[in-house]
Design an enzyme around this catalytic site. Structure first.
Site, PDB file in Angstrom:
ATOM      1  N   HIS A  59      12.813  14.681  82.514  1.00 43.29           N
ATOM      2  CA  HIS A  59      13.373  13.319  82.667  1.00 43.29           C
ATOM      3  C   HIS A  59      14.804  13.445  83.178  1.00 43.29           C
ATOM      4  O   HIS A  59      15.634  14.104  82.549  1.00 43.29           O
ATOM      5  CB  HIS A  59      13.336  12.560  81.334  1.00 43.29           C
ATOM      6  CG  HIS A  59      11.943  12.240  80.890  1.00 43.29           C
ATOM      7  ND1 HIS A  59      11.506  12.403  79.598  1.00 43.29           N
ATOM      8  CD2 HIS A  59      10.890  11.779  81.580  1.00 43.29           C
ATOM      9  CE1 HIS A  59      10.234  12.067  79.510  1.00 43.29           C
ATOM     10  NE2 HIS A  59       9.835  11.655  80.709  1.00 43.29           N
ATOM     11  N   GLU A  66      18.282  13.133  81.189  1.00 43.30           N
ATOM     12  CA  GLU A  66      18.495  13.972  80.002  1.00 43.30           C
ATOM     13  C   GLU A  66      19.178  15.277  80.412  1.00 43.30           C
ATOM     14  O   GLU A  66      18.604  16.361  80.334  1.00 43.30           O
ATOM     15  CB  GLU A  66      17.141  14.200  79.303  1.00 43.30           C
ATOM     16  CG  GLU A  66      16.532  12.878  78.833  1.00 43.30           C
ATOM     17  CD  GLU A  66      15.100  12.944  78.354  1.00 43.30           C
ATOM     18  OE1 GLU A  66      14.457  11.868  78.305  1.00 43.30           O
ATOM     19  OE2 GLU A  66      14.619  14.051  78.047  1.00 43.30           O
ATOM     20  N   ARG A  84      15.117   8.075  85.238  1.00 43.68           N
ATOM     21  CA  ARG A  84      14.277   8.891  84.336  1.00 43.68           C
ATOM     22  C   ARG A  84      13.166   9.598  85.091  1.00 43.68           C
ATOM     23  O   ARG A  84      12.846  10.748  84.797  1.00 43.68           O
ATOM     24  CB  ARG A  84      13.683   7.950  83.276  1.00 43.68           C
ATOM     25  CG  ARG A  84      12.552   8.527  82.415  1.00 43.68           C
ATOM     26  CD  ARG A  84      12.005   7.448  81.491  1.00 43.68           C
ATOM     27  NE  ARG A  84      10.747   7.782  80.897  1.00 43.68           N
ATOM     28  CZ  ARG A  84      10.638   8.395  79.711  1.00 43.68           C
ATOM     29  NH1 ARG A  84      11.723   8.746  79.031  1.00 43.68           N
ATOM     30  NH2 ARG A  84       9.450   8.651  79.225  1.00 43.68           N
ATOM     31  N   HIS A 138      13.679  18.099  76.122  1.00 42.05           N
ATOM     32  CA  HIS A 138      14.020  16.702  76.348  1.00 42.05           C
ATOM     33  C   HIS A 138      15.247  16.371  75.508  1.00 42.05           C
ATOM     34  O   HIS A 138      15.860  17.258  74.925  1.00 42.05           O
ATOM     35  CB  HIS A 138      12.838  15.798  75.958  1.00 42.05           C
ATOM     36  CG  HIS A 138      11.650  15.989  76.832  1.00 42.05           C
ATOM     37  ND1 HIS A 138      11.305  15.095  77.805  1.00 42.05           N
ATOM     38  CD2 HIS A 138      10.734  16.988  76.911  1.00 42.05           C
ATOM     39  CE1 HIS A 138      10.237  15.511  78.449  1.00 42.05           C
ATOM     40  NE2 HIS A 138       9.868  16.661  77.909  1.00 42.05           N
ATOM     41  N   GLU A 151      13.387  17.600  71.361  1.00 41.41           N
ATOM     42  CA  GLU A 151      14.221  16.455  71.696  1.00 41.41           C
ATOM     43  C   GLU A 151      15.611  16.785  71.166  1.00 41.41           C
ATOM     44  O   GLU A 151      15.844  16.768  69.969  1.00 41.41           O
ATOM     45  CB  GLU A 151      13.673  15.187  71.011  1.00 41.41           C
ATOM     46  CG  GLU A 151      12.345  14.735  71.554  1.00 41.41           C
ATOM     47  CD  GLU A 151      12.479  13.850  72.790  1.00 41.41           C
ATOM     48  OE1 GLU A 151      11.454  13.523  73.399  1.00 41.41           O
ATOM     49  OE2 GLU A 151      13.622  13.503  73.138  1.00 41.41           O
TER      50      GLU A 151
END
Lengths: 308, 99
Positions: free
Chosen positions: A68, A71, A126, A196, A270
């Site tokens: 993405h 990020e 994104r 991510h 994440e």
């Protein structure tokens, strides 16, 4: 040059690619750079193979960053990992053992077009940058484009949505290239990690259903070891578990796809934070975020060398 | 200015819907204004007791403030001026560029 490269700032795609070429040039004994294809806009999809050159059938771990575009801490971590692997090979026995027995395949930016666009035009882009001739909106969510439970709950079939799954699975050349490479080498790959941001979690399959994976015990303990190692750096707590229960049910992501083709340990990290800076994590936090995440990734890699 | 100053005055709102009713009200609200959801990734994934962070354009911020107050939905703004945060994130970069 590589020794002056600043790993504690965010870099443009061009800077990252130049850095990869330089690392490849200066460490031929443990680095090998290659391209697995080209993006929608024709950019090369570079991967770095990191590990002591030895027998061809070494176990392997894949780490991709920048699925993405917005990020940015993802690509920063991939570069940090390569730097640490190279610099610590001589004096860190754990990293040396890992690199002697494993090959790491690091893809600092999977979504190269999106990343470039987030640098030059829209910071919060994104998706990829593919065009849909019927709609003015561009881009597919590269984490909803994998051939597993494609475009079901948690994904959108509308090209203007941020979770658009694409016209068909692997429609995005970036996703297709990674899928093709991993499929071709799947016997060697023991772990798949996708980096991510913006939740501080460590997730494993399944995303698309509440069922438990067959090797749940081993994967759960690997995840637990990883978040314990991460916590040991700065005391930052990560939640961990199956994505469907820890986060939310969504259509198949790259992690689910990797698991389905037989890669026994598939994770999605994440990284920081959970909503203070959001996607705008300051450069001052690159060092601590990458330091703690490196400990977690090394814990997972070390687990691969043991029997579970 | 980075990104031609396009994020001046944009804000990031944080809402944690307390129940299913607030979830429905929020989803209906988001159907009427264009926001960039930071988390979750899509409005269909909004759940009660789960954080919703959304990037709201300058021109929509006043309307959303008023609408949330009118509906009695608790919220806070964790980024009050997105352009400033962007400058701060890569302040080093723009300084580097100046150098």
């Amino acid at each position: 040059s590589e020794s002056h490269y600043d790993y504690e700032v965010y870099h443009s795609l061009e800077e990252i690619q130049s850095w990869m070429l330089e690392v490849n040039r200066t460490h031929p004994e443990i680095v090998d750079m290659f391209s697995i294809g080209t993006s929608y806009e024709g950019r090369p999809l570079y991967v770095l193979q990191i590990g002591k050159r030895s027998r061809p059938q070494k176990k392997a771990m894949w780490i991709d960053c920048g699925v993405h575009a917005r990020e940015w801490i993802g690509p920063a971590f991939c570069q940090w990992f390569v730097k640490e692997a190279i610099n610590s090979y001589q004096h860190d026995s754990v990293m040396r053992r890992l690199m002697n027995q494993l090959n790491f395949y690091i893809m600092p930016v999977l979504n190269v077009d999106g990343y470039h666009y987030s640098w030059t035009t829209d910071r919060f882009w994104r998706k990829t940058r593919s065009k849909n001739h019927k709609y003015h909106c561009r881009g597919v969510d590269a984490n909803r484009n994998w051939k597993v439970k494609w475009c079901e709950e948690g994904a959108s079939s509308h090209p203007c949505d941020d979770t658009y799954c694409g016209p068909f699975p692997e429609s995005e050349p970036e996703v297709r290239a990674v899928a093709k490479f991993l499929r071709k080498n799947k016997k060697r790959f023991k772990a798949y990690i996708s980096i991510h941001a913006y939740a501080q979690m460590l997730l494993y399959p399944y995303s698309y259903k509440y069922a438990m994976i067959p090797n749940f015990g081993c994967v759960e303990s690997a995840a637990q070891n990883a978040v314990t190692a991460l916590y040991s750096a700065y005391g930052v707590r990560y939640r961990y578990g199956p994505a469907s229960t820890t986060l939310y049910v969504s259509s198949g992501s790259s992690m689910d796809w990797a698991y389905r083709i037989g890669i026994q340990y598939a994770f999605a990290f994440e990284l920081r934070d959970t909503g203070y800076y959001g996607f705008l994590l300051p450069e001052a936090l690159i060092n601590p975020t990458c330091t703690e995440t490196l400990r977690a990734v090394k814990a997972i890699a070390t687990g691969l060398l043991k029997k579970c | 200015y980075l990104y031609n100053n396009r994020y001046v005055g944009d804000q990031v709102f944080r809402v944690t819907p307390r129940d299913v009713t607030e979830v429905q009200v929020l989803k209906r609200m988001l159907g009427n204004i264009k926001v960039d959801l930071w988390q979750p990734n899509s409005a269909s994934l909004i759940r009660h007791n789960a954080t919703v962070d959304m990037h709201v354009k300058l021109n929509d911020t006043q309307g959303l403030h008023a609408h949330l107050k009118q509906e009695g939905i608790a919220y806070n703004v964790f980024i009050s001026n997105l352009q400033k945060e962007i400058e701060k994130q890569t302040g080093y970069r723009s300084a580097r560029r100046r150098r």
